[in-house]
Motif scaffolding. Sequence first.
Motif, PDB file in Angstrom:
ATOM      1  N   ARG A  53       0.821  -1.215   0.000  1.00  0.00           N
ATOM      2  CA  ARG A  53       0.000   0.000   0.000  1.00  0.00           C
ATOM      3  C   ARG A  53       0.855   1.265   0.000  1.00  0.00           C
ATOM      4  O   ARG A  53       0.596   2.213  -0.733  1.00  0.00           O
ATOM      5  CB  ARG A  53      -0.921  -0.001   1.225  1.00  0.00           C
ATOM      6  N   GLY A  54       1.896   1.309   0.810  1.00  0.00           N
ATOM      7  CA  GLY A  54       2.713   2.518   0.894  1.00  0.00           C
ATOM      8  C   GLY A  54       3.858   2.555  -0.087  1.00  0.00           C
ATOM      9  O   GLY A  54       4.711   3.455  -0.023  1.00  0.00           O
ATOM     10  N   ASP A  55       3.903   1.593  -1.002  1.00  0.00           N
ATOM     11  CA  ASP A  55       5.004   1.494  -1.967  1.00  0.00           C
ATOM     12  C   ASP A  55       4.420   1.177  -3.333  1.00  0.00           C
ATOM     13  O   ASP A  55       4.325   0.011  -3.725  1.00  0.00           O
ATOM     14  CB  ASP A  55       5.982   0.408  -1.506  1.00  0.00           C
ATOM     15  N   SER A  56       4.008   2.197  -4.057  1.00  0.00           N
ATOM     16  CA  SER A  56       3.340   2.002  -5.341  1.00  0.00           C
ATOM     17  C   SER A  56       4.232   1.249  -6.322  1.00  0.00           C
ATOM     18  O   SER A  56       5.437   1.500  -6.409  1.00  0.00           O
ATOM     19  CB  SER A  56       2.948   3.353  -5.936  1.00  0.00           C
ATOM     20  N   HIS A  57       3.621   0.315  -7.048  1.00  0.00           N
ATOM     21  CA  HIS A  57       4.325  -0.476  -8.056  1.00  0.00           C
ATOM     22  C   HIS A  57       3.792  -0.112  -9.441  1.00  0.00           C
ATOM     23  O   HIS A  57       2.582   0.113  -9.605  1.00  0.00           O
ATOM     24  CB  HIS A  57       4.089  -1.968  -7.833  1.00  0.00           C
ATOM     25  N   PRO A  58       4.655  -0.083 -10.455  1.00  0.00           N
ATOM     26  CA  PRO A  58       4.155   0.056 -11.827  1.00  0.00           C
ATOM     27  C   PRO A  58       3.193  -1.085 -12.140  1.00  0.00           C
ATOM     28  O   PRO A  58       3.511  -2.257 -11.909  1.00  0.00           O
ATOM     29  CB  PRO A  58       5.425  -0.041 -12.681  1.00  0.00           C
ATOM     30  N   GLY A  59       2.013  -0.740 -12.611  1.00  0.00           N
ATOM     31  CA  GLY A  59       1.009  -1.759 -12.907  1.00  0.00           C
ATOM     32  C   GLY A  59      -0.063  -1.875 -11.851  1.00  0.00           C
ATOM     33  O   GLY A  59      -1.007  -2.649 -12.009  1.00  0.00           O
ATOM     34  N   ASP A  60       0.043  -1.094 -10.755  1.00  0.00           N
ATOM     35  CA  ASP A  60      -1.039  -1.076  -9.767  1.00  0.00           C
ATOM     36  C   ASP A  60      -2.350  -0.616 -10.397  1.00  0.00           C
ATOM     37  O   ASP A  60      -3.426  -1.064 -10.023  1.00  0.00           O
ATOM     38  CB  ASP A  60      -0.694  -0.131  -8.606  1.00  0.00           C
ATOM     39  N   ASN A  61      -2.240   0.293 -11.356  1.00  0.00           N
ATOM     40  CA  ASN A  61      -3.418   0.851 -12.031  1.00  0.00           C
ATOM     41  C   ASN A  61      -3.030   1.124 -13.475  1.00  0.00           C
ATOM     42  O   ASN A  61      -1.983   1.730 -13.733  1.00  0.00           O
ATOM     43  CB  ASN A  61      -3.855   2.137 -11.336  1.00  0.00           C
ATOM     44  N   ILE A  62      -3.840   0.677 -14.407  1.00  0.00           N
ATOM     45  CA  ILE A  62      -3.514   0.859 -15.817  1.00  0.00           C
ATOM     46  C   ILE A  62      -4.653   1.523 -16.573  1.00  0.00           C
ATOM     47  O   ILE A  62      -5.804   1.496 -16.139  1.00  0.00           O
ATOM     48  CB  ILE A  62      -3.170  -0.483 -16.501  1.00  0.00           C
ATOM     49  N   GLY A  63      -4.305   2.120 -17.695  1.00  0.00           N
ATOM     50  CA  GLY A  63      -5.277   2.562 -18.672  1.00  0.00           C
ATOM     51  C   GLY A  63      -5.274   1.556 -19.814  1.00  0.00           C
ATOM     52  O   GLY A  63      -4.238   0.945 -20.118  1.00  0.00           O
ATOM     53  N   LEU A  64      -6.414   1.363 -20.454  1.00  0.00           N
ATOM     54  CA  LEU A  64      -6.568   0.344 -21.491  1.00  0.00           C
ATOM     55  C   LEU A  64      -6.870   0.982 -22.838  1.00  0.00           C
ATOM     56  O   LEU A  64      -7.755   1.836 -22.949  1.00  0.00           O
ATOM     57  CB  LEU A  64      -7.697  -0.613 -21.109  1.00  0.00           C
ATOM     58  N   ILE A  65      -6.132   0.556 -23.852  1.00  0.00           N
ATOM     59  CA  ILE A  65      -6.363   0.982 -25.233  1.00  0.00           C
ATOM     60  C   ILE A  65      -6.903  -0.226 -25.999  1.00  0.00           C
ATOM     61  O   ILE A  65      -6.276  -1.289 -26.021  1.00  0.00           O
ATOM     62  CB  ILE A  65      -5.065   1.476 -25.892  1.00  0.00           C
ATOM     63  N   VAL A  66      -8.072  -0.070 -26.603  1.00  0.00           N
ATOM     64  CA  VAL A  66      -8.695  -1.154 -27.369  1.00  0.00           C
ATOM     65  C   VAL A  66      -8.865  -0.681 -28.807  1.00  0.00           C
ATOM     66  O   VAL A  66      -9.435   0.390 -29.054  1.00  0.00           O
ATOM     67  CB  VAL A  66     -10.069  -1.548 -26.789  1.00  0.00           C
ATOM     68  N   THR A  67      -8.382  -1.497 -29.760  1.00  0.00           N
ATOM     69  CA  THR A  67      -8.464  -1.150 -31.172  1.00  0.00           C
ATOM     70  C   THR A  67      -9.216  -2.231 -31.940  1.00  0.00           C
ATOM     71  O   THR A  67      -8.926  -3.424 -31.790  1.00  0.00           O
ATOM     72  CB  THR A  67      -7.062  -0.991 -31.786  1.00  0.00           C
ATOM     73  N   ASP A  68     -10.177  -1.823 -32.737  1.00  0.00           N
ATOM     74  CA  ASP A  68     -10.909  -2.740 -33.599  1.00  0.00           C
ATOM     75  C   ASP A  68     -10.077  -2.986 -34.859  1.00  0.00           C
ATOM     76  O   ASP A  68      -9.751  -2.046 -35.588  1.00  0.00           O
ATOM     77  CB  ASP A  68     -12.270  -2.149 -33.962  1.00  0.00           C
ATOM     78  N   GLU A  69      -9.735  -4.250 -35.121  1.00  0.00           N
ATOM     79  CA  GLU A  69      -8.859  -4.564 -36.246  1.00  0.00           C
ATOM     80  C   GLU A  69      -9.508  -4.306 -37.595  1.00  0.00           C
ATOM     81  O   GLU A  69      -8.814  -4.156 -38.602  1.00  0.00           O
ATOM     82  CB  GLU A  69      -8.409  -6.023 -36.154  1.00  0.00           C
ATOM     83  N   THR A  70     -10.828  -4.254 -37.647  1.00  0.00           N
ATOM     84  CA  THR A  70     -11.527  -4.027 -38.916  1.00  0.00           C
ATOM     85  C   THR A  70     -11.813  -2.551 -39.151  1.00  0.00           C
ATOM     86  O   THR A  70     -11.482  -2.000 -40.202  1.00  0.00           O
ATOM     87  CB  THR A  70     -12.840  -4.822 -38.952  1.00  0.00           C
ATOM     88  N   THR A  71     -12.422  -1.897 -38.172  1.00  0.00           N
ATOM     89  CA  THR A  71     -12.808  -0.492 -38.356  1.00  0.00           C
ATOM     90  C   THR A  71     -11.686   0.481 -38.015  1.00  0.00           C
ATOM     91  O   THR A  71     -11.719   1.632 -38.443  1.00  0.00           O
ATOM     92  CB  THR A  71     -14.019  -0.157 -37.471  1.00  0.00           C
ATOM     93  N   GLY A  72     -10.722   0.028 -37.241  1.00  0.00           N
ATOM     94  CA  GLY A  72      -9.674   0.927 -36.768  1.00  0.00           C
ATOM     95  C   GLY A  72     -10.108   1.788 -35.599  1.00  0.00           C
ATOM     96  O   GLY A  72      -9.318   2.601 -35.093  1.00  0.00           O
ATOM     97  N   GLY A  73     -11.364   1.657 -35.154  1.00  0.00           N
ATOM     98  CA  GLY A  73     -11.843   2.444 -34.022  1.00  0.00           C
ATOM     99  C   GLY A  73     -11.027   2.164 -32.777  1.00  0.00           C
ATOM    100  O   GLY A  73     -10.661   1.015 -32.508  1.00  0.00           O
ATOM    101  N   ARG A  74     -10.762   3.222 -32.009  1.00  0.00           N
ATOM    102  CA  ARG A  74      -9.884   3.065 -30.841  1.00  0.00           C
ATOM    103  C   ARG A  74     -10.500   3.724 -29.605  1.00  0.00           C
ATOM    104  O   ARG A  74     -10.931   4.875 -29.648  1.00  0.00           O
ATOM    105  CB  ARG A  74      -8.517   3.665 -31.132  1.00  0.00           C
TER     106      ARG A  74
END
Length: 303
Positions: A172-193
């Motif tokens: 708790r008192g020692d934050s680690h990379p990956g504790d909280n992430i943002g997500l990018i989702v891409t549609d392979e057909t439409t390219g929508g992101r």
Amino acid sequence: MFVRVLGSAAGGGFPQWNTNVGLNRAWHEGTTRASPRTQSSIAVSADGRHWLLVNASPDVRQQILDFPALRPAPDTRGTGIAAILLMDSQIDHTAGLTILREGEPLTVWSTRPVYEDLTTGLPLFNVLAHYCGVDWHEIDTAGGEFTMAGVPGLRFDTVELSSAAPPYSPHRGDSHPGDNIGLIVTDETTGGRLFYAPGLGAPDDELAAVARDADCLLVDGTFFTETEMIDQGVGTKTAASMGHLPQSGEHGMLAWLGRFPDTRRVLIHINNTNPILDPDSPERATVERAGVEVAFDGMEIPL
């Protein structure tokens, strides 16, 4: 790509079960047009049949019942949920895993710090081993794009966000990379992101670059002001201390979103204290004048 907002509120939902102040009281008294909301989660799919559940809220059972695509096919036992991705290990994003214990092993994707939290401080994976079991897949935030066998047509990538681990976490008192992430989702057909970040507390230049490439930003809408919970007498912590960027202020979320006027911008993970829940509030008007939307349960975003 189909994006379904299953739940749009922060932890506790709206109205919160034990709160009778502000908009919570107004809702109980029938004096506000603010609509009830379950705790935040989304589902994404390229074909409308194979869905990725992003975060498993304590309200997941009701969210599944409210969205037929996630229910079993007629006369069978199953679900449209092909996999689950956890963006952090907060209780309001993970407790729903226990609700899903009656089926096949759960295919779960998360970073290693989240896995460690869910096998130690909050050992949900250990508990589920006695029921359905968990088929865990590690998300390497430095590993670039990846795909999921059960969710065809979509590519995924992640970015590390600045945030503290949950109160129960051994670090708790020692934050680690990956504790909280943002997500990018891409549609392979439409390219929508899509860029999804319900816990976005400190956007930086890297995140601005991600935002510029997205067609929709679905981001942290927890608080309108920095001292919102203090001002309403329901807490002692500021927005920043809880890892959230309030909408108001010179350097607030609305100011940051104003840098991307050509992108669809939607606020999610909205706390029960936030006046933007009320469609008739001046704060809601401020958000709408900025060209920003407020997510609601059942909202659909095609990309």
